[in-house]
Design an enzyme around this catalytic site. Structure first.
Site, PDB file in Angstrom:
ATOM      1  CG  ASP A 164      34.844   3.261  16.407  1.00 47.56           C
ATOM      2  OD1 ASP A 164      34.993   3.793  15.294  1.00 47.56           O
ATOM      3  OD2 ASP A 164      33.874   3.500  17.162  1.00 47.56           O
TER       4      ASP A 164
ATOM      5  CE  LYS B  40      36.759  -0.088  10.444  1.00 47.19           C
ATOM      6  NZ  LYS B  40      36.337   0.064  11.859  1.00 47.19           N
TER       7      LYS B  40
ATOM      8  N   GLY C  81      34.664   6.815  10.957  1.00 45.43           N
ATOM      9  CA  GLY C  81      35.663   7.772  11.427  1.00 45.43           C
ATOM     10  C   GLY C  81      36.944   6.995  11.648  1.00 45.43           C
ATOM     11  CG  HIS C  82      38.317   4.668   9.102  1.00 45.05           C
ATOM     12  ND1 HIS C  82      38.303   3.969   7.919  1.00 45.05           N
ATOM     13  CD2 HIS C  82      37.239   4.238   9.803  1.00 45.05           C
ATOM     14  CE1 HIS C  82      37.247   3.156   7.911  1.00 45.05           C
ATOM     15  NE2 HIS C  82      36.583   3.312   9.041  1.00 45.05           N
TER      16      HIS C  82
ATOM     17  CB  THR D 274      26.756   8.303  12.891  1.00 45.04           C
ATOM     18  OG1 THR D 274      26.264   7.983  11.588  1.00 45.04           O
ATOM     19  CG2 THR D 274      27.613   7.153  13.403  1.00 45.04           C
TER      20      THR D 274
ATOM     21  CD  GLN E  24      30.303   1.682   8.844  1.00 41.27           C
ATOM     22  OE1 GLN E  24      30.176   1.149   7.762  1.00 41.27           O
ATOM     23  NE2 GLN E  24      30.625   2.963   8.957  1.00 41.27           N
TER      24      GLN E  24
ATOM     25  CB  THR F 147      29.116  10.855  17.290  1.00 43.72           C
ATOM     26  OG1 THR F 147      29.553   9.644  17.930  1.00 43.72           O
ATOM     27  CG2 THR F 147      28.432  10.510  15.977  1.00 43.72           C
TER      28      THR F 147
ATOM     29  NE  ARG G 154      27.416   8.191  19.153  1.00 42.06           N
ATOM     30  CZ  ARG G 154      26.710   7.288  18.478  1.00 42.06           C
ATOM     31  NH1 ARG G 154      25.558   6.856  18.981  1.00 42.06           N
ATOM     32  NH2 ARG G 154      27.138   6.804  17.338  1.00 42.06           N
TER      33      ARG G 154
END
Ligand code: GDP
Ligand code: IMO
Ligand code: MG
Length: 422
Positions: free
Chosen positions: A13, A16, A40-41, A129, A223, A299, A301
């Site tokens: 995160d 990227k 998740g980009h 995830t 990642q 997610t 979070r």
């Protein structure tokens, strides 16, 4: 530009997606080579927020070809949903997407096993995830996985799937989880396979031809370095090689064709999921969360937050051979003063300059901080480095120096325009 591997230099995160989107302007091809839809980009453009999970972020720019390489684990149902969603947002997907026939599949039993293992671990959970990534890579390594090429052969696929579901249902039963229904899975996967068929190719050959024609390739890491299966904070990691080497094995492009490695790092540190985070700072986290920042793109979070950790980023430079760094989210520190930077760890009275391999030891490391003055001003509208406040300039220079790579991009906001190239 040259062939560039972009890696996350922290715990994922790092921004990227945003940097890939900015660099895609000059590239021809964008390749994902590892991970799955655990990624998740986020890319924000023209008021629309796009969150890419499996499709390379380059898809948002016309005329660029995107490749899902052999090293990615693909959940076909999730991929079809993501493609349909992108199309609803006006993105064209046709000849601009290729999927490797060698990529492994994520199946429903992978997701359930992922969930069940986490449940059973209780406090020791990884905080995955729950996308089935670990079990899917597990099957790949155990040589029992199913691949896109299997999915392209319906009769063969159904036969293999039936055997796999039988085997996995006994595991699920032992775990106390509900059995998976073969018919339902077979039907939905074959339907997704049909939709994906036009995109499936030998992507190794495609990429080699592209190289012969002098095309420029961007490898979109997913990642981050400390989630790498080998170099990360094991076992609190993902199941792929998130560092530069993964771009070669996961795409079939050899190392000597790579020209540059770009490490993306936030101006501070975040981590979502469990495991050590030596510079974690609750006050900084509260401040960022109050601004509506640092919630997971996959997610939702809340991400854990901490000070910039130069011990970690320096090690990331070693592992991936990072030549240049992109520092993102500088604006997150706009009104933080003083700002701390971790320059070393202390463990049992000894100073460490690299993170220890052992998760418990890393957890016991105490950061050694250097303090820097904040700038107490907004940076979001700065277009050039010279427009940044002096303290902000000093800060980015210092963290790049500690990381041991040349500073080439500073990002001061989530949009394309808020990107400063040096
Ligand atoms: P990725 O997984 O590395 O692509 O990063 P994510 O998209 O999961 O998380 C990065 C978050 O930071 C996203 O919400 C981005 O829109 C946002 N972002 C990226 N760069 C910047 C920046 O320089 N400033 C701000 N404010 N947000 C940024
Ligand atoms: P991007 O590409 C941040 C984390 C999970 C968990 C660990 C293992 O958006 O940076 P997994 O589901 O992979 O088995 O989870 O890895 N994780 C990420 N954290 N960004 C990601 O991707 C992540 N992908 C996985 O939170 O701690
Ligand atoms: Mg992300």
């Amino acid at each position: 530009m040259a062939n560039t591997i972009l890696v996350g230099a922290q715990w994922g995160d790092e921004g990227k997606g945003k940097i890939i989107d900015a660099l895609t302007a000059k590239a021809d091809i964008v390749v994902r080579s590892q991970g799955g839809n655990n990624a998740g980009h986020t890319v924000i453009h023209d008021g629309t927020t796009y969150v890419l999970h499996l499709v390379p972020s380059g898809i948002l720019r016309r005329g660029k070809v995107c490749v899902i390489g052999n090293g990615v684990v693909v959940d076909p149902i999730a991929l079809v949903a993501e493609m349909e969603n992108l199309r609803r947002l006006g993105i064209r997907i046709g000849k601009n997407l290729l999927i490797s026939d060698c990529a492994h599949l994520v199946l429903p039993y992978h997701r359930v096993i992922d969930e069940q293992r986490e449940l059973r671990k209780g406090h020791a959970k990884i905080g995955t995830t729950k996308r089935g990534i670990g079990p899917a890579y597990g099957d790949k390594a155990a040589r029992t996985g199913l691949r896109i090429s299997d999915l392209m052969q319906p009769i063969l696929f159904s036969k293999k799937l039936q055997a796999k579901i039988r085997e996995n249902n006994s595991i699920l039963e032992a775990l106390g989880a509900k059995a998976i229904n073969y018919r339902e899975v077979n039907e939905s996967y074959l339907a997704a396979g049909k939709k994906l068929r036009p995109f499936v190719a030998n992507t190794v050959v495609y990429l080699h031809r592209a190289l012969q024609h002098g095309k420029e390739i961007l490898f979109e890491g997913a990642q981050g370095t400390f989630l790498d299966i080998d170099h990360g904070t094991y076992p609190y990691v993902t199941s792929s090689n998130t560092t530069a080497g993964g771009a070669c094995t996961g795409s079939g492009v050899p190392p000597h064709r790579m020209d540059r490695v770009l490490g993306v790092m936030k101006a501070y540190t975040t981590r979502v999921g469990e495991g050590a985070l030596p510079t974690e700072d609750r006050q900084l986290a509260q401040r960022l969360h109050k601004l509506g920042r640092e919630f997971g793109a996959t997610t939702g979070r809340a991400r854990r937050c901490g000070w910039f950790d130069a011990v970690a980023t320096r090690y990331a430079t070693m592992i991936s051979g990072i030549d240049e760094v992109a520092i993102t989210n500088l604006d997150g520190l706009d009104h933080v003063d003083p700002i701390r930077v971790c320059v070393g760890y202390r463990l049992n009275g000894k100073r460490l300059d690299v993170p220890p391999c052992d998760a418990a030891q890393l957890d016991n490391c105490e950061p050694i901080y250097e303090e820097m003055r904040g700038w107490n001003r907004s940076t979001g509208s700065s277009k050039k480095v010279s427009q940044l406040p002096l303290a902000a300039r000093n800060y980015v220079k210092r963290i790049a120096q500690l990381t041991g790579a040349r500073l080439s991009i500073v990002s001061v906001g989530p949009t394309r325009a808020q990107t400063i190239f040096l």
